[in-house]
Design a protein around this motif. Structure first.
Motif, mmCIF file in Angstrom:
data_model
loop_
_atom_site.group_PDB
_atom_site.id
_atom_site.type_symbol
_atom_site.label_atom_id
_atom_site.label_comp_id
_atom_site.label_asym_id
_atom_site.label_seq_id
_atom_site.Cartn_x
_atom_site.Cartn_y
_atom_site.Cartn_z
ATOM 1 N N VAL A 297 64.227 63.468 72.028
ATOM 2 C CA VAL A 297 64.643 62.071 72.233
ATOM 3 C C VAL A 297 63.408 61.167 72.223
ATOM 4 O O VAL A 297 62.357 61.531 72.757
ATOM 5 C CB VAL A 297 65.383 61.935 73.593
ATOM 6 N N PHE A 298 63.585 59.997 71.605
ATOM 7 C CA PHE A 298 62.558 58.962 71.664
ATOM 8 C C PHE A 298 63.161 57.734 72.321
ATOM 9 O O PHE A 298 64.228 57.272 71.928
ATOM 10 C CB PHE A 298 62.068 58.594 70.252
ATOM 11 N N SER A 299 62.481 57.208 73.322
ATOM 12 C CA SER A 299 62.993 56.041 74.044
ATOM 13 C C SER A 299 62.073 54.839 73.855
ATOM 14 O O SER A 299 60.854 54.952 74.000
ATOM 15 C CB SER A 299 63.107 56.366 75.538
ATOM 16 N N TYR A 300 62.657 53.699 73.569
ATOM 17 C CA TYR A 300 61.898 52.457 73.348
ATOM 18 C C TYR A 300 61.236 51.959 74.631
ATOM 19 O O TYR A 300 60.176 51.353 74.586
ATOM 20 C CB TYR A 300 62.872 51.395 72.829
ATOM 21 N N HIS A 301 61.881 52.207 75.798
ATOM 22 C CA HIS A 301 61.387 51.590 77.035
ATOM 23 C C HIS A 301 60.924 52.563 78.112
ATOM 24 O O HIS A 301 60.369 52.127 79.124
ATOM 25 C CB HIS A 301 62.469 50.687 77.644
ATOM 26 N N LEU A 302 61.183 53.870 77.976
ATOM 27 C CA LEU A 302 60.674 54.806 78.992
ATOM 28 C C LEU A 302 59.169 54.967 78.788
ATOM 29 O O LEU A 302 58.621 54.570 77.760
ATOM 30 C CB LEU A 302 61.425 56.144 78.911
ATOM 31 N N PRO A 303 58.463 55.551 79.777
ATOM 32 C CA PRO A 303 56.993 55.536 79.720
ATOM 33 C C PRO A 303 56.413 56.108 78.424
ATOM 34 O O PRO A 303 56.920 57.082 77.873
ATOM 35 C CB PRO A 303 56.601 56.383 80.932
ATOM 36 N N TRP A 304 55.363 55.441 77.975
ATOM 37 C CA TRP A 304 54.610 55.802 76.774
ATOM 38 C C TRP A 304 54.317 57.306 76.721
ATOM 39 O O TRP A 304 53.940 57.841 77.741
ATOM 40 C CB TRP A 304 53.285 55.006 76.778
ATOM 41 N N PRO A 305 54.436 57.998 75.569
ATOM 42 C CA PRO A 305 54.888 57.460 74.286
ATOM 43 C C PRO A 305 56.397 57.600 74.066
ATOM 44 O O PRO A 305 56.849 57.478 72.935
ATOM 45 C CB PRO A 305 54.097 58.294 73.271
ATOM 46 N N GLY A 306 57.153 57.829 75.130
ATOM 47 C CA GLY A 306 58.612 57.751 75.038
ATOM 48 C C GLY A 306 59.303 58.966 74.448
ATOM 49 O O GLY A 306 60.461 58.887 74.063
ATOM 50 N N LEU A 307 58.594 60.093 74.386
ATOM 51 C CA LEU A 307 59.180 61.311 73.811
ATOM 52 C C LEU A 307 59.568 62.285 74.923
ATOM 53 O O LEU A 307 58.783 62.506 75.855
ATOM 54 C CB LEU A 307 58.182 61.998 72.881
ATOM 55 N N GLY A 308 60.756 62.884 74.800
ATOM 56 C CA GLY A 308 61.167 63.828 75.822
ATOM 57 C C GLY A 308 62.570 64.349 75.584
ATOM 58 O O GLY A 308 63.081 64.299 74.459
ATOM 59 N N HIS A 309 63.178 64.845 76.658
ATOM 60 C CA HIS A 309 64.527 65.416 76.593
ATOM 61 C C HIS A 309 65.349 64.928 77.775
ATOM 62 O O HIS A 309 64.805 64.651 78.845
ATOM 63 C CB HIS A 309 64.469 66.948 76.622
ATOM 64 N N MET A 310 66.666 64.843 77.549
ATOM 65 C CA MET A 310 67.603 64.593 78.635
ATOM 66 C C MET A 310 68.124 65.952 79.127
ATOM 67 O O MET A 310 68.456 66.818 78.314
ATOM 68 C CB MET A 310 68.795 63.764 78.153
ATOM 69 N N ARG A 311 68.205 66.098 80.445
ATOM 70 C CA ARG A 311 68.732 67.340 80.996
ATOM 71 C C ARG A 311 69.811 67.007 82.023
ATOM 72 O O ARG A 311 69.667 66.052 82.784
ATOM 73 C CB ARG A 311 67.583 68.113 81.662
ATOM 74 N N ASN A 312 70.892 67.797 82.020
ATOM 75 C CA ASN A 312 71.927 67.596 83.039
ATOM 76 C C ASN A 312 71.341 67.890 84.419
ATOM 77 O O ASN A 312 70.585 68.847 84.592
ATOM 78 C CB ASN A 312 73.116 68.534 82.789
ATOM 79 N N LYS A 313 71.695 67.048 85.396
ATOM 80 C CA LYS A 313 71.259 67.279 86.780
ATOM 81 C C LYS A 313 72.405 66.878 87.697
ATOM 82 O O LYS A 313 72.748 65.695 87.757
ATOM 83 C CB LYS A 313 70.020 66.453 87.093
ATOM 84 N N GLU A 314 72.978 67.855 88.358
ATOM 85 C CA GLU A 314 74.173 67.628 89.169
ATOM 86 C C GLU A 314 75.181 66.829 88.352
ATOM 87 O O GLU A 314 75.538 67.240 87.259
ATOM 88 C CB GLU A 314 73.778 66.936 90.490
#
Ligand SMILES: [Zn+2]
Length: 328
Positions: A297-314
Motif C-alpha cells: 500500500v502507498f498512502s498520500y498522507h501517512l508518514p513519509w515515504p507512505g509505503l506499508g501494509h494494512m493488517r486486521n487488528k481486533e
C-alpha cells in the motif's frame, strides 16, 4: 595553528592526504542517492517509482478535524498510547511518480501555492530526483481537493507540467463543475472553506482544457493503472492499483489521514470527508480488502515515504510501515 588548519582538523581532512581529500570532495558531489533528498526510489516489475515529498500539512486542533463527537479523553489516551502529539496531526504529502519505458506518470500534483511554505515543494524535489517538469507525460488525479490538484497550475493559472495529459474521474469532474457542489453530508459548513476548495478545483480543471481526460470506475489507463472508486472523501475519490509483471501496489489516496486515529478507528472519521458516513464505509471496505490480500500500500498522507501494509487488528486495522527499499 592557523585558521585554515584548524578548520581542516575540525573536519578531519587534515588527517588524510591531498588525494584522499579530493576523493572525499568528489564523493560529496556524486549523483545523489535517494535518502534524505526529498525523494525515495524503488522498483516493481518493469516500473521504477519515486516517492517525492511535496512537504506537509499540520492539522490543528486534532478534534474536530479528526474524531468529531468522540470523547476527548478517549482520543487523547489513544494518541498518548501511540506516542503521538496531542497538539496536531502531521499529514505527509507523498507524491508517487511511476516511470515506465515510455512514460513519467505523477499520481496527484501536490498543493502548489495553496497552503504556504510548508508545502509546494514537489517541483524542486522532482528536480532533485532528476525529473524535470517537461518530462512528465501524465498526471492522474485521485480527487480534486487542493492538496491533490492544486499543484497543476501556478498562482496565475499557468500549467506547471506543460507536456502532460491529466486524468480525473468523471464523477469528480461533474461534482466540482456543478452549479452548487453538495456539501450537505459533510461536517464542513464554513462557506469560505467550501468556496476555497471549490475555486481551486474549478481553476485547475478549467486550465486543463483539452488536456483533461475523464475515466470511469474500473478503467485501466496508461497500461499500468486501474482506477477504483472509493467514494465518501469526495464523490469521485478513487484509489489506484498500479501493476507490472504480476506485482501490484495500491495507492490509497485520501482513504486515511492518520494511522493512529482512522486506521485503528475508521469509524471515528475525518471532518474533511464530503460524505462522512460513506467515507467510513469505503475506508473499512477497502482496508479490509487490502488486509486480506496482504497488498503493498502507498498512502498520500501517512508518514513519509507512505509505503506499508494494512493488517486486521481486533475489529479494525493497523498500519505496518515498510522499511525503506533501496534499489541498486
Ligand atoms: Zn489529501
Amino acid at each position: 595553528m592557523n585558521r585554515r588548519t584548524a578548520l581542516l582538523n575540525l573536519t578531519g581532512l587534515a588527517l588524510i592526504g591531498l588525494t584522499e581529500t579530493k576523493n572525499l570532495l568528489a564523493m560529496s558531489v556524486a549523483p545523489k542517492r535517494n535518502l534524505a533528498n526529498g525523494f525515495h526510489r524503488f522498483k516493481m516489475g518493469d516500473l521504477e517509482f519515486h516517492v517525492v515529498t511535496d512537504g506537509h500539512i499540520f492539522m490543528k486542533p486534532i478534534q474536530p478535524n479528526f474524531a468529531p463527537g468522540i470523547n476527548k479523553n478517549t482520543v487523547e489516551q489513544e494518541l498518548n498510547r501511540n506516542f503521538a502529539s496531542k497538539d496536531n496531526v502531521e499529514l505527509s504529502i507523498n507524491v508517487l511518480v511511476v516511470k515506465s519505458e515510455e512514460r513519467v506518470i505523477l499520481i496527484d500534483s501536490g498543493c502548489g501555492a495553496n497552503f504556504g511554505k510548508d508545502s509546494g515543494w514537489l517541483i524542486k524535489n522532482l528536480a532533485e530526483a532528476g525529473i524535470q517538469v517537461n518530462q512528465v507525460t501524465d498526471v492522474v488525479i485521485t480527487h480534486a481537493h487542493p492538496d491533490h490538484i492544486g499543484g497543476l497550475t501556478n498562482e496565475n493559472g499557468k500549467l506547471l507540467f506543460p507536456n502532460s495529459q491529466v486524468y480525473l474521474s468523471r464523477i469528480e469532474h461533474d461534482f466540482w463543475m456543478s452549479k452548487a457542489p453538495d456539501f450537505s453530508k459533510s461536517k464542513i459548513k464554513d462557506p469560505s472553506l467550501i468556496k476555497f476548495v471549490t475555486d481551486v478545483a474549478r481553476k485547475n480543471i478549467i486550465a486543463l482544457a483539452d488536456k483533461l481526460h475523464l475515466f470511469e470506475d474500473g478503467d485501466t489507463i496508461l497500461d499500468c493503472v486501474t482506477m477504483q472508486l472509493a467514494p465518501g472523501h469526495t464523490p469521485g475519490h478513487c484509489i489506484a492499483k498500479i501493476f507490472s509483471k504480476g506485482e501490484e501496489l495500491y495507492h490509497i489516496a485520501d482513504l486515511v489521514h492518520s494511522a493512529v486515529l482512522v486506521v485503528e478507528h475508521p469509524e471515528w472519521g475525518f471532518d474533511g470527508d464530503n460524505d462522512f458516513n460513506l467515507a467510513v464505509a469505503s475506508r473499512i471496505k477497502v482496508m479490509d480488502q487490502l488486509a486480506k490480500k496482504r497488498s503493498l500500500v502507498f498512502s498520500y498522507h501517512l508518514p513519509w515515504p507512505g509505503l506499508g501494509h494494512m493488517r486486521n487488528k481486533e475489529k479494525a486495522f493497523e498500519w505496518i510501515q515498510q522499511p525503506m527499499m533501496i534499489p541498486d
